[in-house]
Design a protein around this motif. Structure first.
Motif, PDB file in Angstrom:
ATOM      1  N   GLN A  43       0.886  -1.308  -0.151  1.00  0.00           N
ATOM      2  CA  GLN A  43      -0.018  -0.078   0.125  1.00  0.00           C
ATOM      3  C   GLN A  43       0.818   1.326  -0.060  1.00  0.00           C
ATOM      4  O   GLN A  43       0.365   2.517  -0.339  1.00  0.00           O
ATOM      5  N   ASN A  44       2.134   1.247   0.289  1.00  0.00           N
ATOM      6  CA  ASN A  44       3.001   2.351   0.226  1.00  0.00           C
ATOM      7  C   ASN A  44       4.195   1.816  -0.103  1.00  0.00           C
ATOM      8  O   ASN A  44       5.319   1.218   0.630  1.00  0.00           O
ATOM      9  N   ASN A  45       4.742   2.480  -1.354  1.00  0.00           N
ATOM     10  CA  ASN A  45       5.968   1.712  -1.962  1.00  0.00           C
ATOM     11  C   ASN A  45       6.193   2.765  -3.183  1.00  0.00           C
ATOM     12  O   ASN A  45       5.651   3.992  -3.246  1.00  0.00           O
ATOM     13  N   VAL A  46       7.272   2.723  -3.837  1.00  0.00           N
ATOM     14  CA  VAL A  46       7.758   3.537  -4.821  1.00  0.00           C
ATOM     15  C   VAL A  46       6.782   3.944  -5.749  1.00  0.00           C
ATOM     16  O   VAL A  46       6.628   4.888  -6.337  1.00  0.00           O
ATOM     17  N   TYR A  47       5.985   3.164  -6.202  1.00  0.00           N
ATOM     18  CA  TYR A  47       5.110   3.048  -7.319  1.00  0.00           C
ATOM     19  C   TYR A  47       3.781   3.801  -6.859  1.00  0.00           C
ATOM     20  O   TYR A  47       3.200   4.855  -7.459  1.00  0.00           O
ATOM     21  N   THR A  48       3.205   3.746  -5.412  1.00  0.00           N
ATOM     22  CA  THR A  48       1.946   4.301  -5.001  1.00  0.00           C
ATOM     23  C   THR A  48       2.699   5.770  -4.777  1.00  0.00           C
ATOM     24  O   THR A  48       1.612   6.725  -5.082  1.00  0.00           O
ATOM     25  N   ARG A  49       3.804   6.025  -4.089  1.00  0.00           N
ATOM     26  CA  ARG A  49       4.432   7.280  -4.106  1.00  0.00           C
ATOM     27  C   ARG A  49       4.432   7.978  -5.311  1.00  0.00           C
ATOM     28  O   ARG A  49       4.185   9.236  -5.328  1.00  0.00           O
ATOM     29  N   ALA A  50       4.899   7.210  -6.331  1.00  0.00           N
ATOM     30  CA  ALA A  50       4.924   8.092  -7.597  1.00  0.00           C
ATOM     31  C   ALA A  50       3.639   8.432  -8.284  1.00  0.00           C
ATOM     32  O   ALA A  50       3.459   9.582  -8.552  1.00  0.00           O
ATOM     33  N   ALA A  51       2.734   7.569  -7.834  1.00  0.00           N
ATOM     34  CA  ALA A  51       1.143   7.907  -8.201  1.00  0.00           C
ATOM     35  C   ALA A  51       0.763   9.320  -7.348  1.00  0.00           C
ATOM     36  O   ALA A  51       0.151  10.088  -8.270  1.00  0.00           O
ATOM     37  N   ALA A  52       0.965   9.060  -6.243  1.00  0.00           N
ATOM     38  CA  ALA A  52       0.582  10.309  -5.317  1.00  0.00           C
ATOM     39  C   ALA A  52       1.298  11.421  -5.802  1.00  0.00           C
ATOM     40  O   ALA A  52       0.685  12.686  -5.770  1.00  0.00           O
ATOM     41  N   ALA A  53       2.567  11.645  -5.998  1.00  0.00           N
ATOM     42  CA  ALA A  53       3.181  12.727  -6.446  1.00  0.00           C
ATOM     43  C   ALA A  53       2.745  13.214  -7.772  1.00  0.00           C
ATOM     44  O   ALA A  53       2.304  14.509  -7.650  1.00  0.00           O
ATOM     45  N   LEU A  54       2.457  12.485  -8.644  1.00  0.00           N
ATOM     46  CA  LEU A  54       2.030  12.783 -10.093  1.00  0.00           C
ATOM     47  C   LEU A  54       0.522  13.619  -9.900  1.00  0.00           C
ATOM     48  O   LEU A  54       0.307  14.525 -10.293  1.00  0.00           O
ATOM     49  N   LYS A  55      -0.269  12.800  -8.945  1.00  0.00           N
ATOM     50  CA  LYS A  55      -1.985  13.374  -8.742  1.00  0.00           C
ATOM     51  C   LYS A  55      -1.617  14.362  -8.117  1.00  0.00           C
ATOM     52  O   LYS A  55      -2.196  15.518  -8.347  1.00  0.00           O
ATOM     53  N   GLY A  56      -0.520  14.849  -6.960  1.00  0.00           N
ATOM     54  CA  GLY A  56      -0.378  15.978  -6.380  1.00  0.00           C
ATOM     55  C   GLY A  56      -0.081  17.378  -7.315  1.00  0.00           C
ATOM     56  O   GLY A  56      -0.708  18.289  -7.109  1.00  0.00           O
ATOM     57  N   TRP A  57       0.997  16.902  -8.206  1.00  0.00           N
ATOM     58  CA  TRP A  57       1.497  17.949  -9.144  1.00  0.00           C
ATOM     59  C   TRP A  57       0.233  18.195 -10.069  1.00  0.00           C
ATOM     60  O   TRP A  57       0.099  19.378 -10.296  1.00  0.00           O
ATOM     61  N   ILE A  58      -0.658  17.428 -10.742  1.00  0.00           N
ATOM     62  CA  ILE A  58      -1.783  17.674 -11.288  1.00  0.00           C
ATOM     63  C   ILE A  58      -2.811  18.640 -10.578  1.00  0.00           C
ATOM     64  O   ILE A  58      -3.219  19.673 -11.172  1.00  0.00           O
ATOM     65  N   ALA A  59      -3.148  18.048  -9.314  1.00  0.00           N
ATOM     66  CA  ALA A  59      -4.167  18.879  -8.413  1.00  0.00           C
ATOM     67  C   ALA A  59      -3.563  20.422  -8.357  1.00  0.00           C
ATOM     68  O   ALA A  59      -4.262  21.346  -8.300  1.00  0.00           O
ATOM     69  N   GLU A  60      -2.237  20.308  -8.023  1.00  0.00           N
ATOM     70  CA  GLU A  60      -1.657  21.934  -7.742  1.00  0.00           C
ATOM     71  C   GLU A  60      -1.145  22.734  -8.994  1.00  0.00           C
ATOM     72  O   GLU A  60      -0.651  23.669  -9.042  1.00  0.00           O
ATOM     73  N   SER A  61      -1.494  22.068 -10.103  1.00  0.00           N
ATOM     74  CA  SER A  61      -1.170  22.765 -11.489  1.00  0.00           C
ATOM     75  C   SER A  61       0.405  22.645 -11.946  1.00  0.00           C
ATOM     76  O   SER A  61       0.838  23.686 -12.313  1.00  0.00           O
ATOM     77  N   GLY A  62       1.171  21.957 -11.155  1.00  0.00           N
ATOM     78  CA  GLY A  62       2.499  21.858 -11.426  1.00  0.00           C
ATOM     79  C   GLY A  62       2.820  21.121 -12.852  1.00  0.00           C
ATOM     80  O   GLY A  62       3.895  21.693 -13.367  1.00  0.00           O
ATOM     81  N   VAL A  63       1.825  20.326 -12.829  1.00  0.00           N
ATOM     82  CA  VAL A  63       1.859  19.484 -14.401  1.00  0.00           C
ATOM     83  C   VAL A  63       0.441  20.020 -14.858  1.00  0.00           C
ATOM     84  O   VAL A  63      -0.727  19.882 -14.309  1.00  0.00           O
ATOM     85  N   LYS A  64       0.212  20.316 -16.341  1.00  0.00           N
ATOM     86  CA  LYS A  64      -0.936  20.560 -16.960  1.00  0.00           C
ATOM     87  C   LYS A  64      -0.958  19.435 -18.140  1.00  0.00           C
ATOM     88  O   LYS A  64      -0.114  19.587 -18.880  1.00  0.00           O
ATOM     89  N   GLN A  65      -2.321  19.162 -18.443  1.00  0.00           N
ATOM     90  CA  GLN A  65      -2.366  18.281 -19.553  1.00  0.00           C
ATOM     91  C   GLN A  65      -2.732  19.206 -20.530  1.00  0.00           C
ATOM     92  O   GLN A  65      -3.819  20.129 -20.518  1.00  0.00           O
ATOM     93  N   ASP A  66      -2.055  18.974 -22.031  1.00  0.00           N
ATOM     94  CA  ASP A  66      -2.591  19.746 -22.964  1.00  0.00           C
ATOM     95  C   ASP A  66      -4.164  19.532 -23.324  1.00  0.00           C
ATOM     96  O   ASP A  66      -4.727  18.668 -23.276  1.00  0.00           O
ATOM     97  N   ALA A  67      -4.640  20.636 -23.803  1.00  0.00           N
ATOM     98  CA  ALA A  67      -5.912  20.470 -24.161  1.00  0.00           C
ATOM     99  C   ALA A  67      -6.572  19.625 -25.604  1.00  0.00           C
ATOM    100  O   ALA A  67      -7.594  19.162 -25.437  1.00  0.00           O
TER     101      ALA A  67
END
Length: 181
Positions: free
Chosen positions: A61-85
């Motif tokens: 439940q808590n490993n490099v892959y789950t933390r990677a997913a959480a980091a990416l999800k957080g960056w998207i939520a805070e607009s650190g990364v944005k998806q092209d329209a």
């Protein structure tokens, strides 16, 4: 013939993350020292997704892959990364020195989403034999983060250099837009 399609990339938001502090080498080229350097560079550094730190306390439940997913999800939520329209192909240029000489070359291409093909169909050909460990690692990251962070380098036939011309034209348009000329 290989099928290649435009896609909606996630890209760093330059207002939130400086490009020179967020990119890494490919996961299989990153030494432990490089990993620490990337982590120290910026909280949005791709290292957190590409090759996260392992811990003796890792669990399913808590490993490099789950933390990677959480980091990416957080960056998207805070607009650190944005998806092209809209879906797009992305111009890609590499400048390099030919090994054993001082000759400089430019290689142009594009980034797109390729349709998966069975090797038996003779559409895509292997250029190397890959190891099962790295393949399992990348698949596990894909399963958790639902994102592919690297590219497969593929060669295609284009004797008239039509793709080079399109990529060069697109880069000129971008350069003009960036410089205001």
């Amino acid at each position: 013939m290989a099928q290649v399609h435009p896609f909606r990339a996630f890209r760093y938001n330059p207002a939130r993350a400086s490009f020179d502090r967020v990119f890494t080498q490919p996961y299989d080229k990153i030494s432990p020292a490089m990993q620490e350097k990337y982590y120290a560079a910026d909280p949005h550094n791709l290292i957190a997704v590409e090759k996260g730190r392992t811990s003796p306390n890792d669990t399913p439940q808590n490993n490099v892959y789950t933390r990677a997913a959480a980091a990416l999800k957080g960056w998207i939520a805070e607009s650190g990364v944005k998806q092209d329209a809209a879906p797009a192909f992305y111009a890609y240029t590499q400048e390099f020195t030919v090994p054993g000489s001082s000759a400089r070359r430019t290689r142009r291409g594009f980034i797109g989403a390729g349709q998966l093909e069975d090797y038996a169909n003779n559409v895509v050909f292997r250029h190397e034999h890959t190891l099962s460990g790295p393949k399992a690692d990348r698949l596990e990251l894909l399963r958790h983060a639902h994102t592919h962070t690297g590219q497969l380098f593929m060669i295609y036939s284009d004797p008239e250099k039509r793709v080079d011309a399109i990529v060069s034209e697109a880069q000129e348009i971008v350069n003009k837009a960036l410089t205001g000329s």
